[in-house]
Design an enzyme around this catalytic site. Structure first.
Site, PDB file in Angstrom:
ATOM      1  CG  ASP A   1      -4.530   2.874  11.026  1.00 19.30           C
ATOM      2  OD1 ASP A   1      -5.494   3.598  11.370  1.00 19.30           O
ATOM      3  OD2 ASP A   1      -4.614   2.059  10.108  1.00 19.30           O
TER       4      ASP A   1
ATOM      5  NE  ARG B   1      -2.690   1.070   3.566  1.00 24.48           N
ATOM      6  CZ  ARG B   1      -3.600   1.156   4.545  1.00 24.48           C
ATOM      7  NH1 ARG B   1      -4.886   1.316   4.241  1.00 24.48           N
ATOM      8  NH2 ARG B   1      -3.234   1.065   5.798  1.00 24.48           N
TER       9      ARG B   1
END
Length: 525
Positions: A441, A157
């Site tokens: 996150d 990613r």
């Protein structure tokens, strides 16, 4: 192309003249389009803030009505029943590949603090993993890779279109972070992956329109041409994690159809996007505190069911959301309650037709595996389950006001506490942070600060105390929560001072920062 970050040990193996020239070519050819698309985001936000709404696009109705399918699953991506996510440091690289999950989302984005060392070392770690030269020792324990046949498939990613890599410039302009991350990995590892019977696979974050997917597809075509890689070798899964993208799922698949590997329900960023896009609209789009918003909320059910139906209609994988729980070594009762919730969440996803789902910790892989095994059996996926019973309209996706739950002082304090702890860790170089037995996150920090921003402007009355949420109340709670955090072992006063200043900027200022990572990155060396 100029590099203005330090050339640390082994950086010359990644930042080679040839690799940098490759990235520079992509930057020169595609960055103007990226900037135009970011301007289009701003224009759409202005329309929403002025009272506009979201809907399915009339100009793409022909695509939604058309008879087309994406490319068949690529090698290593047919069975995705368990995917583990995490940053690209050495320990995580080894543990994720060894975890028993089918796929590892190797993350340069929300689970990674984009320090210059983290960014380049992550590229080194991925290449070393493919060459089987990676090793890691900590506390007298050595970590090593299992046999290739047992390793998870790597899906990288890169960072989103809105970010730049300030340590690299082309023609005096900072390089798009997405092109920097993608380009270096593709240049060094595409052929390595092909030689192992896999391919260069990606997760694409934060997109808001099918035109942004079209840009990625054009990047893929050009990159494959430049390196002589057959067209269609790249495969990409798109995270549907912005509110506008939920109205363009079919179009996004269509734009990437020769390179598509499906869609993912990025639930945490999706909640942040709901708040962000309609932040000025008062109580019409007001969510309860974040821990009260579950996947059974009507607007979240509509989003996930539409995603499965859309994917399977087009032959694409539908991947479920994150199980963020981090098992405790000391509290079996906490584990019991949390693992029951994880099992229920994965049971719902598998029952809805998802082909797999995410976990944040290796200890959750067996639970997710067991749940999806019970539905899939020996089948690699359930692409044949078309979910033609699902009918979702724009009103269903927009039904935020029907979400049950309250806003309490406890919820407000939790938002402050989590955001401060996360931002301090992020500024210190850690992007995936265990806080109160959950892996946090950047997405969950975004929810925390954007909710507070919205609650202040909506003059929310807390359900348990009756107090009105004001800047003054939030500043008082910040002071109180910091006093508690300061008692923790390893408390770093400097990092928390930076985190506090940043949090006040993104949660209390009149101007809303589109992403907290933008001012945070500006503060980073």
């Amino acid at each position: 192309m100029e590099i203005n970050g330090p050339m640390l040990q082994r950086f010359d193996e990644i930042l080679t003249p040839e690799a940098l020239a490759f990235v520079a070519t992509l930057q020169r050819e595609f960055d103007d389009r990226r900037l135009d698309l970011l301007a289009a985001r701003e224009a759409r936000q202005a329309e929403l803030s002025a009272g506009g709404t979201l809907d399915f696009l009339p100009e793409t109705a022909g695509i939604r009505a058309g008879d087309w399918r994406v490319a068949p699953p690529a090698p290593g991506l047919a069975d995705r029943r368990v995917e583990i996510t995490g940053p690209v440091d050495q320990k995580m690289t080894i543990n994720a590949l060894n975890s028993g999950a089918k796929v590892w989302l190797a993350d340069f984005e929300d689970a990674n603090s984009p320090t210059w060392p983290n960014t380049v070392n992550g590229q080194i770690n991925l290449r070393d993993a493919l060459d089987r030269t990676i090793d890691f020792t900590s506390g007298g324990k050595t970590y090593a890779l299992k046999d290739d046949a047992e390793l998870a498939t790597i899906v990288v990613r890169p960072r989103g279109w809105h970010l730049t890599e300030k340590h690299a410039t082309v023609d005096d302009r900072p390089v798009a972070a997405a092109l920097f991350d993608f380009g270096l990995y593709f240049f060094h590892c595409a052929q390595r992956q092909i030689d192992k019977g896999r391919g260069p696979y990606f997760y694409l974050p934060k997109m808001e329109s099918h035109l942004e997917a079209r840009l990625w597809n054009d990047v893929f075509v050009r990159a494959q041409d430049l390196l002589g890689i057959p067209q269609g070798t790249i495969r990409a899964t798109v995270l549907i994690e912005t509110y506008p993208a939920a109205f363009e799922m079919e179009e996004i698949l269509y734009e990437l159809r020769d390179h598509s590997a499906g869609l993912n329900a990025g639930r945490w960023d999706y909640l942040f996007s709901v708040i962000k896009k309609f932040r000025t609209r008062g109580r019409e789009f007001l969510l309860p505190e974040r821990n009260a918003v579950t996947m059974t909320a009507p607007f979240m059910r509509a989003y996930t069911e539409l995603l499965v139906r859309t994917c399977h209609k087009r032959g694409a994988h539908a991947i479920g959301g994150m199980a963020a729980f981090i098992p405790s070594r000391r509290d079996p009762e906490v584990n019991k309650v949390a693992l029951e919730k994880v099992r229920a969440d994965k049971t719902r996803e598998s029952g809805d037709g998802f082909d797999g789902s995410w976990v944040a910790h290796p200890d959750l892989v067996p639970i997710c595996q067991e749940v999806f095994d019970s539905v899939l059996g020996e089948r690699p996926n359930q692409l044949d389950r078309l979910r033609e019973d699902v009918s979702v309209g724009a009103a269903d996706l927009l039904a935020v006001s029907e979400t049950p739950g309250e806003i309490t002082e406890g919820g407000l304090r939790n938002n402050v506490d989590v955001a401060l702890r996360y931002l301090a860790a992020w500024m210190g170089g850690s992007g995936a942070v265990a806080i109160h037995n959950l892996m946090e996150d950047a997405a969950t920090a975004e929810i925390s600060r954007s909710q507070i921003w919205q609650w202040i402007r909506s003059e929310i009355k807390l359900a348990d105390t009756g107090a009105i949420v004001t800047k003054e109340l939030v500043e008082q709670i910040i002071t109180e929560e910091l006093a508690q955090i300061a008692q923790d072992p390893g408390y770093d006063e400097k990092l928390f001072a930076q985190a506090t200043a940043l949090f006040k900027e993104v949660a209390l200022d009149d101007d809303f920062a589109e992403f907290l990572t933008l001012p945070a990155y500006a503060r980073m060396p």
